[in-house]
Scaffold this active site. Sequence first.
Site, PDB file in Angstrom:
ATOM      1  N   ASP A 291      -3.301  -3.839  -2.886  1.00  0.00           N
ATOM      2  CA  ASP A 291      -2.592  -3.286  -1.736  1.00  0.00           C
ATOM      3  C   ASP A 291      -2.781  -4.243  -0.557  1.00  0.00           C
ATOM      4  O   ASP A 291      -3.737  -5.010  -0.515  1.00  0.00           O
ATOM      5  CB  ASP A 291      -3.156  -1.909  -1.397  1.00  0.00           C
ATOM      6  CG  ASP A 291      -2.256  -1.147  -0.437  1.00  0.00           C
ATOM      7  OD1 ASP A 291      -1.174  -1.664  -0.104  1.00  0.00           O
ATOM      8  OD2 ASP A 291      -2.643  -0.053  -0.014  1.00  0.00           O
ATOM      9  N   THR A 293      -2.919  -3.227   2.835  1.00  0.00           N
ATOM     10  CA  THR A 293      -3.828  -2.627   3.804  1.00  0.00           C
ATOM     11  C   THR A 293      -5.211  -2.457   3.198  1.00  0.00           C
ATOM     12  O   THR A 293      -5.370  -1.879   2.125  1.00  0.00           O
ATOM     13  CB  THR A 293      -3.290  -1.253   4.248  1.00  0.00           C
ATOM     14  OG1 THR A 293      -1.958  -1.407   4.723  1.00  0.00           O
ATOM     15  CG2 THR A 293      -4.154  -0.673   5.342  1.00  0.00           C
ATOM     16  N   ASP A 523      -7.668   1.746  -1.895  1.00  0.00           N
ATOM     17  CA  ASP A 523      -8.629   2.536  -1.124  1.00  0.00           C
ATOM     18  C   ASP A 523      -8.078   3.892  -0.720  1.00  0.00           C
ATOM     19  O   ASP A 523      -8.818   4.728  -0.199  1.00  0.00           O
ATOM     20  CB  ASP A 523      -9.057   1.775   0.131  1.00  0.00           C
ATOM     21  CG  ASP A 523      -7.890   1.476   1.058  1.00  0.00           C
ATOM     22  OD1 ASP A 523      -6.733   1.738   0.678  1.00  0.00           O
ATOM     23  OD2 ASP A 523      -8.138   0.969   2.172  1.00  0.00           O
TER      24      ASP A 523
END
Length: 790
Positions: A291, A293, A523
Site C-alpha cells: 500500500d 499509505t 496496516d
Amino acid sequence: MTAAEVAQRVADGRVNTLPSRSGRTVGQIVRDNVFTRINAILAVLLVVVLTTGSWIDAAFGLLIIANSAIGIIQELRAKQTLDSLAVVGEAQPLVHRAEGAQRLPREQVVLDDIIELAPGDQVVVDGEIISADYLEVDESLLTGEADPEAKHVGDSVMSGSFTVAGSGLCRATKVGADAYAAQLAAAGDPSSRWYAELQAGINKILRFITWLLIPVGLATIVVQLTLPGVAWNDALLGMAGALVPMVPEGLVLITSMAFALGVIRLGRQKVLVQELAAIEGLARVNVVCADKTGTLTEQGMRCQRIIPLAETPEPAVRNVLANLMAADPHPNASLTAIGDAVGEPSQRWTPTQRAPFTSAKKWSGVEFEGQGSWVLGAPDVLATGAVASQAEELASGGLRVLLLGKSDTVTGESAPGGVEAVALVVLEQRVRPDARATLEYFRDQDVTVKVISGDNARSVGAVTSALGVITGDPVDARTLDTPEKLSEAVADHNVFGRVTPDQKRAMVSALQQRGHTVAMTGDGVNDVLALKDADLGVAMGSGAPATRAVAKIVLLDDRFATLPSVVGEGRRVLGNIERVANLFLTKTVYSAILALLVVLWRVPFPFLPIHVTITGWFTIGIPAFLLSLAPNNERARPGFVQRVMRIGLPAGGIVAVTTFVTYLILGGGHHLGAPESTQVSTATLACLIVGATWVLSVVARPYQWSRIALVAAAYAAYVAIFLMPWTAHLFQLDTSNSAMMSTGLVMGLVAAVLVEASWWIRAKVFGAPARLWAPRDAATTPEGGSPAQG
C-alpha cells in the site's frame, strides 16, 4: 464490573486464556527434540556397541545429547523471542470496568467484561452487542462472507471478526477455549494455504533413508555376524560402523536450528514471526504488493490548505469540517489531520444520522439537526465535471484531496444522492526517506513491487514517479470491471489506485494463479482479506489489530525498510539448509552403498564406529553448522529434493565405490591380523576423507576466502588427527605403512577428480550455475547463492 467481581471470575477460571502465540509449550519442545526417529536409531546402535565394551566406539552416542540439547536450546530461545515480541504486537482491547476504561492484554479479559469496539479492532471474545453506533463487523475470516454485517443491540459477535465501521460495546459471553476463534485454532486452520516445500522435501529424504536403512541394515547385520573367523564383538562394531553414518543425524538439527536462529535474528530487528512456515515463505517471495499509505509514505498527514468552491466562506467551511470531526468518535487519519488544522467548531451542531467511512464507498457523512447532510470523501466518487478535474490535477502532484459537499442523505441505498461541492481539502503526505533504497533493493533482487492503494490513481502514480524506481503508468482500478481485465492489468502494470478491498484480494489471487509467490503489506482494515490470502502477509505494528492478527509477519517498528532484511533472512535460511542438505545426503548415500558392497562381497566392514564418527566431524558436522550461518540472498525455487539428489547421489556413489575399491586393493577382503587390519582401515579411511571433503569443497561454492579457509581447515584437521601419535592411538589409526597410505591418498584424489567432473556435468545437463568464485558483494546479490539453487 468491580475489582472483586473480576477477581472472582479469575479464581473460577473464567478468563480469556489462549494458547501461546509462539506455538508449542516447553514440554512439547523438549519431547519433540528428544524422542525423534533419528535419536531412537542411534540409541539402539549405541546399546549394541556398548555391549562390546568399546567405549571409544560409542562416541557417536554423544550425537543424541548434542541433537537434543542444541535443538531444545535454540527453540526455547526462539520461543522466548516470540513470546516477548507477541506482547508488544498483540491487540489490547479497551475494557470498561468500575474503575474506568483501560486497555488490557487479551488474556486478562474475563467473562461479562464490557469491551469497546472501534474501527480496526479485532473482537477477542464471543460477545453480545449492548450498544451500537452504526457498527459494522466483518466476519469473513470466520464465515467466508465478504460483506460487512451491521450489528445492533442484542446481536452476537464472534472472536476473530473485526470492526470495519462505527463503534459499539459488547459483553463477553464466551472466553478462552469456549470462544469460537479458539475452537477453530484447536481444530487447526484449514484455510492456511502455505505449502512448506522444504519440510516436505526433508521428510521425503528421511523416508527414503528409512526404507534404505532397513534392508541394507538387516543384510549388514546378517553378513557381519556370519563371517567366518570374526569375533562377535568385532562383527557388532562392523555392523554399527556401517549403519551409524547412514543416519542423517544433523539434517533435522541444522534445519530446526536455522529456523530458530532466523526467528531470533528477525526478533532483534523488531520483526515478529507469527508462523515458522513464514521463514520459508520469505525465501520464495518474488512479488511484493504494498500500500502507499504507511508503506511508501509516512503514517501522519498534514492539512495543507482548504479551497472553498461555492459561495460558502472559508470560516463556514472550517466550521463544517470541525463538526464532522466532533461527530466521529473514532476519526481516521485523514479526518484527524483536518481536525488538527480547523480546531474546535465555532458553532456546535447536533448530529442525527451518521455514515462512517469505509474503504468500499470511500466517503463518510453526517446529518445535522437543522443543517442538512454533509459528506467528506474522494472527489472522483462524489463529484464530476470541473470539480473532479481540479481535484485530479491537485492529486497528480502526490497530494491527497478530499471533497466536502452537501448531500441529499447519508443513509439508505441511495446515499449520498446528489452532492453539492462546497470545498476541496488538500492533505499532504511525506515519502519515507528509506522508501527509494528499499524499492531499489527489491528491483536488484528481481522482486517485483506492485503498489496497490485505495487513493486516487494519479496521486499514487505521483509518489511512485518521484521515487523513480517503479515504472509504468498508474491504473485506475475502477476500470477493471471484469476478472479478466483485472488479471491482465495486475500482470502488466505495477501501480494501481482506487482499489477496493475485494480487488486487493482478487489481485493477490491473480498473481498466485500466474505462479508468483506474493507478499502483501498493509496496516488498515481494508488490507485484512488480502493479507490473509497472500503467501506472506506482512502487517505494520501500529496498524489495525485485525491486520496484525492475520499476518504471518509483523513489522513492529513500522519500517518498510526492514522488509529487505526480512526477505534476506528467509533466503539465508532456506539457501543454506539446501546447501548443507547436500552434505548429509552424500554421507547417507556413500554409507548405504558402501554397506551394500560389503554385503555383496561378504567382507568385514572396513571401519570402526569411531572412524565414521571422526569422518563426520569435519566433512559434515562443523562445516554444515558454519555454512548454515553464512549470508545467502538467492531466492528459493521449487525442486528442493531433485536438486539435492543431483549432487548427493553421484557424489555419494563416487565416494563409496572408490573407498571400497581401495579397501579391496589393500587386501581388506582377506582375513588379516590386527596390525595389518588397522593399517588397511586407516588407508581406506584416508581415501574416504579426501573424497568426502572434496564434496564439501563443491557444496561450498561459489568460493569466498572464508569458505576456502573452511575446506582447508577440514583437511588440516584430518592431517593432524592422522599424524599426531595420541590422536592416532585414541582413534585406532595406524599410518606406518607408507605404501598403503599412498594408495589410499591416490584413490582419494581419484574420488575428488570424479566428484569435480560430476559437478561440471551436472551444470551442463541441468543448466545449474557452475561458479567457482562469488563476486565481492555475494552476500547481497543473487550470485551469492548455493550452487544447488540452479
